[in-house]
Design a protein around this motif. Structure first.
Motif, mmCIF file in Angstrom:
data_model
loop_
_atom_site.group_PDB
_atom_site.id
_atom_site.type_symbol
_atom_site.label_atom_id
_atom_site.label_comp_id
_atom_site.label_asym_id
_atom_site.label_seq_id
_atom_site.Cartn_x
_atom_site.Cartn_y
_atom_site.Cartn_z
ATOM 1 N N LYS A 64 0.868 -1.159 0.043
ATOM 2 C CA LYS A 64 -0.109 0.037 -0.058
ATOM 3 C C LYS A 64 0.910 1.172 0.110
ATOM 4 N N GLU A 65 0.276 2.383 -0.297
ATOM 5 C CA GLU A 65 0.959 3.796 -0.193
ATOM 6 C C GLU A 65 0.987 3.885 1.171
ATOM 7 N N SER A 66 1.850 4.650 1.594
ATOM 8 C CA SER A 66 1.781 4.995 3.289
ATOM 9 C C SER A 66 0.575 6.231 3.455
ATOM 10 N N ASP A 67 0.522 6.262 4.688
ATOM 11 C CA ASP A 67 -0.539 7.126 4.880
ATOM 12 C C ASP A 67 -0.277 8.648 4.834
ATOM 13 N N ASP A 68 1.129 8.812 4.835
ATOM 14 C CA ASP A 68 1.410 10.129 4.120
ATOM 15 C C ASP A 68 1.674 10.561 2.926
ATOM 16 N N GLU B 88 4.093 9.313 1.045
ATOM 17 C CA GLU B 88 5.557 9.468 0.854
ATOM 18 C C GLU B 88 6.131 8.270 0.185
ATOM 19 N N HIS B 89 5.685 6.993 0.730
ATOM 20 C CA HIS B 89 6.304 5.875 0.660
ATOM 21 C C HIS B 89 5.427 4.732 0.336
ATOM 22 N N TYR B 90 6.179 3.827 -0.272
ATOM 23 C CA TYR B 90 5.588 2.555 -0.628
ATOM 24 C C TYR B 90 5.623 1.610 0.532
ATOM 25 N N GLU B 91 4.835 0.880 1.004
ATOM 26 C CA GLU B 91 4.824 -0.096 2.020
ATOM 27 C C GLU B 91 4.612 -1.403 1.753
ATOM 28 N N LEU B 92 5.090 -2.420 2.147
ATOM 29 C CA LEU B 92 4.792 -3.911 2.197
ATOM 30 C C LEU B 92 4.569 -4.248 3.444
ATOM 31 N N GLN B 93 4.048 -5.383 3.445
ATOM 32 C CA GLN B 93 3.512 -6.117 4.741
ATOM 33 C C GLN B 93 4.184 -7.628 4.898
ATOM 34 N N CYS C 67 -0.265 -5.149 -4.076
ATOM 35 C CA CYS C 67 -1.027 -3.966 -4.449
ATOM 36 C C CYS C 67 -0.448 -2.678 -4.561
ATOM 37 N N ASN C 68 -1.006 -1.942 -5.388
ATOM 38 C CA ASN C 68 -0.626 -0.473 -5.607
ATOM 39 C C ASN C 68 0.649 -0.103 -5.775
ATOM 40 N N ALA C 69 1.832 -0.908 -5.986
ATOM 41 C CA ALA C 69 3.231 -0.587 -5.794
ATOM 42 C C ALA C 69 3.564 0.790 -6.828
ATOM 43 N N LEU C 70 2.780 0.735 -7.907
ATOM 44 C CA LEU C 70 3.204 1.819 -8.890
ATOM 45 C C LEU C 70 1.672 2.703 -9.273
ATOM 46 N N SER C 71 1.113 2.750 -8.152
ATOM 47 C CA SER C 71 -0.310 3.472 -8.027
ATOM 48 C C SER C 71 -0.212 5.051 -8.357
ATOM 49 N N THR C 72 0.852 5.909 -7.926
ATOM 50 C CA THR C 72 0.729 7.179 -8.196
ATOM 51 C C THR C 72 2.183 7.591 -8.712
ATOM 52 N N ALA C 73 1.953 8.773 -9.512
ATOM 53 C CA ALA C 73 3.243 9.207 -10.259
ATOM 54 C C ALA C 73 4.331 9.437 -9.193
ATOM 55 N N HIS C 74 3.861 9.830 -7.851
ATOM 56 C CA HIS C 74 5.041 10.028 -6.937
ATOM 57 C C HIS C 74 5.731 8.746 -6.557
ATOM 58 N N LEU C 75 4.880 7.748 -6.383
ATOM 59 C CA LEU C 75 5.630 6.497 -6.115
ATOM 60 C C LEU C 75 6.500 6.091 -7.391
ATOM 61 N N ARG C 76 5.820 6.135 -8.447
ATOM 62 C CA ARG C 76 6.672 5.666 -9.642
ATOM 63 C C ARG C 76 8.028 6.628 -9.733
ATOM 64 N N THR C 77 7.829 7.997 -9.475
ATOM 65 C CA THR C 77 9.165 8.723 -9.716
ATOM 66 C C THR C 77 10.124 8.258 -8.547
ATOM 67 N N GLY D 122 5.404 -4.103 -11.130
ATOM 68 C CA GLY D 122 4.387 -4.104 -10.117
ATOM 69 C C GLY D 122 3.231 -3.619 -10.586
ATOM 70 N N TYR D 123 2.220 -3.644 -9.602
ATOM 71 C CA TYR D 123 0.588 -3.377 -9.939
ATOM 72 C C TYR D 123 0.323 -2.028 -9.699
ATOM 73 N N ARG D 124 -0.318 -1.298 -10.571
ATOM 74 C CA ARG D 124 -0.704 -0.271 -10.244
ATOM 75 C C ARG D 124 -2.015 -0.091 -9.391
ATOM 76 N N LYS D 125 -2.884 -0.942 -9.364
ATOM 77 C CA LYS D 125 -4.022 -1.177 -8.533
ATOM 78 C C LYS D 125 -3.892 -2.724 -7.858
#
Length: 192
Positions: free
Chosen positions: A66-70, A72-77, A105-115, A131-134
């Motif tokens: 998932k994308e972190s709550d802020d 800023e980051h990608y998180e894995l469990q 899920c969502n590894a490449l979901s936002t332009a910010h994470l992709r960057t 990775g998956y966008r969704k």
């Protein structure tokens, strides 16, 4: 030819071992690959296991993401949620990792994470991040089918996987992210 090695990690998910097993078996069938596995799923792979991915040429992580709550980051469990950015900030060109697969899920979901991933590629040997966008298809063995299709050269765009290899070599952020179907060029780089 350089030694071909891989790290395969099953994070926190019920079916992670299935696609991890398919990925590991497929790589083992290719000449010269040695596989290191973490998680199975009890206990799941950890953030330290994710960091260990840098020590081999190919890495595959399957688990919740998932994308972190802020934002800023990608998180894995794994055994707990962890941010991949701070871990990958310690990776550099001395590490052999060239291909990172995030079956979450969502590894490449936002332009910010992709960057952020593209920036990581600029300072490492990483040539490909997949990775998956969704939402990742973690049920009914669809993730196993995707892995098998990847190695069979039949992955279709409809499965929602994208590769951002060219982003890592650009100086400026592109207006839009290129989407490339996984296919023969990456398979050839894994095989030869």
């Amino acid at each position: 030819m350089a030694t071909r090695t891989a790290t395969v990690c099953a994070g926190q998910t019920n079916d992670g071992p299935d696609d991890c097993g398919a990925f590991a078996r497929s790589l083992a069938d290719l000449k010269g690959y040695t596989i290191v596995t973490h998680g199975n799923p009890n206990p799941p792979a950890t953030s330290a296991d994710f960091n260990d991915c840098k020590n081999r040429t190919v890495a595959y992580w399957s688990g919740h993401g998932k994308e972190s709550d802020d934002g800023e980051h990608y998180e894995l469990q794994g055994t707990s949620w962890f941010k991949v950015g701070p871990i990958m900030s310690g990776w550099d060109t001395n590490d052999p990792l060239i291909a990172l697969f995030l079956a979450s899920c969502n590894a490449l979901s936002t332009a910010h994470l992709r960057t952020k991933f593209a920036d990581m590629m600029k300072r490492t040997r990483l040539f490909v991040i997949c990775g998956y966008r969704k939402t990742a298809p973690g049920s009914n063995n669809l993730d196993v089918t995707i892995v098998n299709n990847f190695f069979d050269h039949r992955l279709s765009e409809g499965l929602g996987i994208e590769i951002h290899r060219s982003l890592g070599f650009q100086k400026k952020k592109p207006a839009h992210s290129p989407e490339l179907a996984m296919g023969r060029s990456l398979f050839r780089s894994l095989r030869y």
